[in-house]
Design an enzyme around this catalytic site. Structure first.
Site, PDB file in Angstrom:
ATOM      1  N   HIS A  12       0.833  -1.208   0.000  1.00 34.21           N
ATOM      2  CA  HIS A  12       0.000   0.000   0.000  1.00 34.21           C
ATOM      3  C   HIS A  12       0.866   1.255   0.000  1.00 34.21           C
ATOM      4  CE1 HIS A  12       0.510   0.835   4.374  1.00 34.21           C
ATOM      5  NE2 HIS A  12       0.384  -0.470   4.554  1.00 34.21           N
TER       6      HIS A  12
ATOM      7  N   ASP B  17      -0.207   4.362   1.079  1.00 37.03           N
ATOM      8  CA  ASP B  17      -0.552   5.375   2.068  1.00 37.03           C
ATOM      9  C   ASP B  17       0.162   5.151   3.387  1.00 37.03           C
ATOM     10  OD1 ASP B  17      -2.179   3.053   2.349  1.00 37.03           O
ATOM     11  OD2 ASP B  17      -3.555   4.145   3.642  1.00 37.03           O
TER      12      ASP B  17
ATOM     13  N   ASP C 155       6.099   1.244   7.544  1.00 38.29           N
ATOM     14  CA  ASP C 155       4.755   0.861   7.105  1.00 38.29           C
ATOM     15  C   ASP C 155       4.268   1.792   6.008  1.00 38.29           C
ATOM     16  OD1 ASP C 155       2.371  -0.468   7.029  1.00 38.29           O
ATOM     17  OD2 ASP C 155       1.630   0.283   8.936  1.00 38.29           O
TER      18      ASP C 155
ATOM     19  N   GLU D  42      -5.124   1.887   2.828  1.00 37.69           N
ATOM     20  CA  GLU D  42      -5.002   0.701   3.682  1.00 37.69           C
ATOM     21  C   GLU D  42      -5.037   1.066   5.156  1.00 37.69           C
ATOM     22  OE1 GLU D  42      -3.104  -2.534   6.020  1.00 37.69           O
ATOM     23  OE2 GLU D  42      -2.484  -0.441   5.845  1.00 37.69           O
ATOM     24  N   GLU D  43      -4.577   2.273   5.503  1.00 42.26           N
ATOM     25  CA  GLU D  43      -4.435   2.665   6.903  1.00 42.26           C
ATOM     26  C   GLU D  43      -5.720   3.237   7.504  1.00 42.26           C
ATOM     27  OE1 GLU D  43      -2.058   1.868   8.647  1.00 42.26           O
ATOM     28  OE2 GLU D  43      -0.189   1.803   7.538  1.00 42.26           O
TER      29      GLU D  43
ATOM     30  N   GLU E 119       4.282  -6.190   3.763  1.00 46.42           N
ATOM     31  CA  GLU E 119       4.169  -5.570   5.081  1.00 46.42           C
ATOM     32  C   GLU E 119       5.475  -5.760   5.863  1.00 46.42           C
ATOM     33  OE1 GLU E 119       1.863  -3.873   6.615  1.00 46.42           O
ATOM     34  OE2 GLU E 119       0.113  -4.066   5.306  1.00 46.42           O
TER      35      GLU E 119
ATOM     36  N   HIS F  17       4.319   3.298  12.570  1.00 46.61           N
ATOM     37  CA  HIS F  17       3.528   4.427  13.082  1.00 46.61           C
ATOM     38  C   HIS F  17       4.224   5.190  14.206  1.00 46.61           C
ATOM     39  CE1 HIS F  17      -0.407   2.204  11.664  1.00 46.61           C
ATOM     40  NE2 HIS F  17       0.524   2.276  10.729  1.00 46.61           N
TER      41      HIS F  17
END
Length: 351
Positions: free
Chosen positions: A69, A71, A95, A125-126, A154, A328
């Site tokens: 992903h 984003d 991530d 995705e987030e 991932e 994150h």
């Protein structure tokens, strides 16, 4: 403008990280990815919204889907990226723009792969599962996701993580009677009533369960509390939000029943649900992948889009650079060694 997919991997990685792409703002990065892939003659490229798909069509007997992903979660004063020793710091380095960089480099290098390949770079995705663009792609273009095996890029610290946990978010509501706080005996405090469901959570013992040879840990946790309208009013409503992370041996009915049973006697409302995915490591192609990349597979803690592929009958694993424990984080970083380890393993397996 396009990304240089055949040059230095760290330079490519930092160029991707430095394009801010918080969920809902992926268009600029999707444009760069699309332009870069369209420059590769061995790939057929299509785009739907901010999702870019590139495929080989060589008539191989098997097809592998590799997805990442575009984003990230919101930036926390951690862009642009910076290189400090053997680490690259910045939002999305873990991530999961490290996985995106590795996938793009491999897409350019593998012009004659041993299996046909589908590369997917997708948005949203987030955020909630219904906004994830793979939901739309699965409904409108299911053939784009078809394959014999899938790898979600991932972060896994360059180790194979099988399957994923499911997740359910729900609320437990208490009802009271509003009154002036100076005459509290005339009302009933709904926030005070949340003490008992919180006590149930505090006493809860989550399962540790083995599924297809991998050990999953479950978790049931309060994540938010709301209630009250003013400092001088007894609240007539209390709301406890709970997140249940469950092992992939549970289906939706079992997972939700477990939650409602725990909070029997209370008003329970589910607001989000996503199924888990069993590891699928018993398939020969999965075993070949594990042998090629090395190491001992472990369970994936958290939900990823391997569940989406599993629902389509495509076994999938998580494999990518970066420590998922740093995802994150404000000081999010990816070791340079992880980038090279993942790239080289994929080239070795698919070359």
């Amino acid at each position: 403008m396009a990304l240089d997919l055949t040059g230095d991997l760290v330079t490519l990685f930092r160029a991707i990280v430095d394009v801010e792409s918080v969920s809902g703002d992926e268009a600029r990065l999707a444009d760069l990815v699309e332009a870069s892939l369209r420059g590769l003659a061995h790939l057929d490229v299509v785009r739907d919204g901010d999702t870019v798909v590139a495929r080989t069509s060589l008539g191989r007997t098997e097809r592998v889907v590799l997805a990442g992903h575009l984003d990230t979660v919101p930036v926390a004063d951690n862009l642009p990226s910076r290189l400090d020793g053997d680490r690259v710091y910045g939002r999305g380095t873990v991530d999961m723009k490290g996985g995106v960089a590795v996938a793009l480099a491999c897409a350019a290098a593998l012009d004659q792969p041993s299996r046909d390949l589908t590369w997917i770079f997708y948005d949203h995705e987030e955020v909630e599962a219904e906004r994830n663009s793979l939901t739309r792609i699965a409904a409108e273009h299911p053939d784009w996701l078809a394959g014999d095996f899938a790898v979600l890029m991932e972060p896994t610290s360059a180790r194979v993580e099988g399957g994923c946990q499911g997740t359910a978010r729900f609320s437990v509501r208490t009802r009271g009677v509003a009154a002036h706080s100076a005459r509290s005996w005339l009302g009933h405090n709904a926030i005070h009533d949340l003490a008992e469901p919180l006590a149930r959570l505090a006493a809860y013992h989550p399962r540790v369960v083995e599924v297809d040879g991998l050990t999953y840990r479950e978790g049931m946790n309060a994540v938010a509390i709301a209630g009250g309208i003013a400092a001088n009013v007894i609240p007539d409503s209390g709301l406890l939000t709970v997140n249940f992370r469950f092992a992939p041996d549970r289906d939706e009915a079992d997972a939700k029943a477990h939650c409602t049973d725990l909070f029997s006697g209370y008003e329970v409302t589910f607001s989000d649900y996503a199924a888990g995915a069993r590891p699928g490591l018993d398939r020969p192609i999965a075993q070949e992948f594990v042998a090629a990349v090395g190491g001992m597979p472990t369970a994936k803690f958290g939900w990823t889009d391997v569940a989406r592929f599993a629902a389509l009958g495509v076994p999938a694993v998580n494999y990518g650079p970066g420590d998922p424990g740093k995802a994150h984080a404000d000081d999010e970083f990816c070791p340079v060694a992880d980038l090279y380890a993942c790239r080289d393993a994929l080239l070795r397996w698919l070359g």
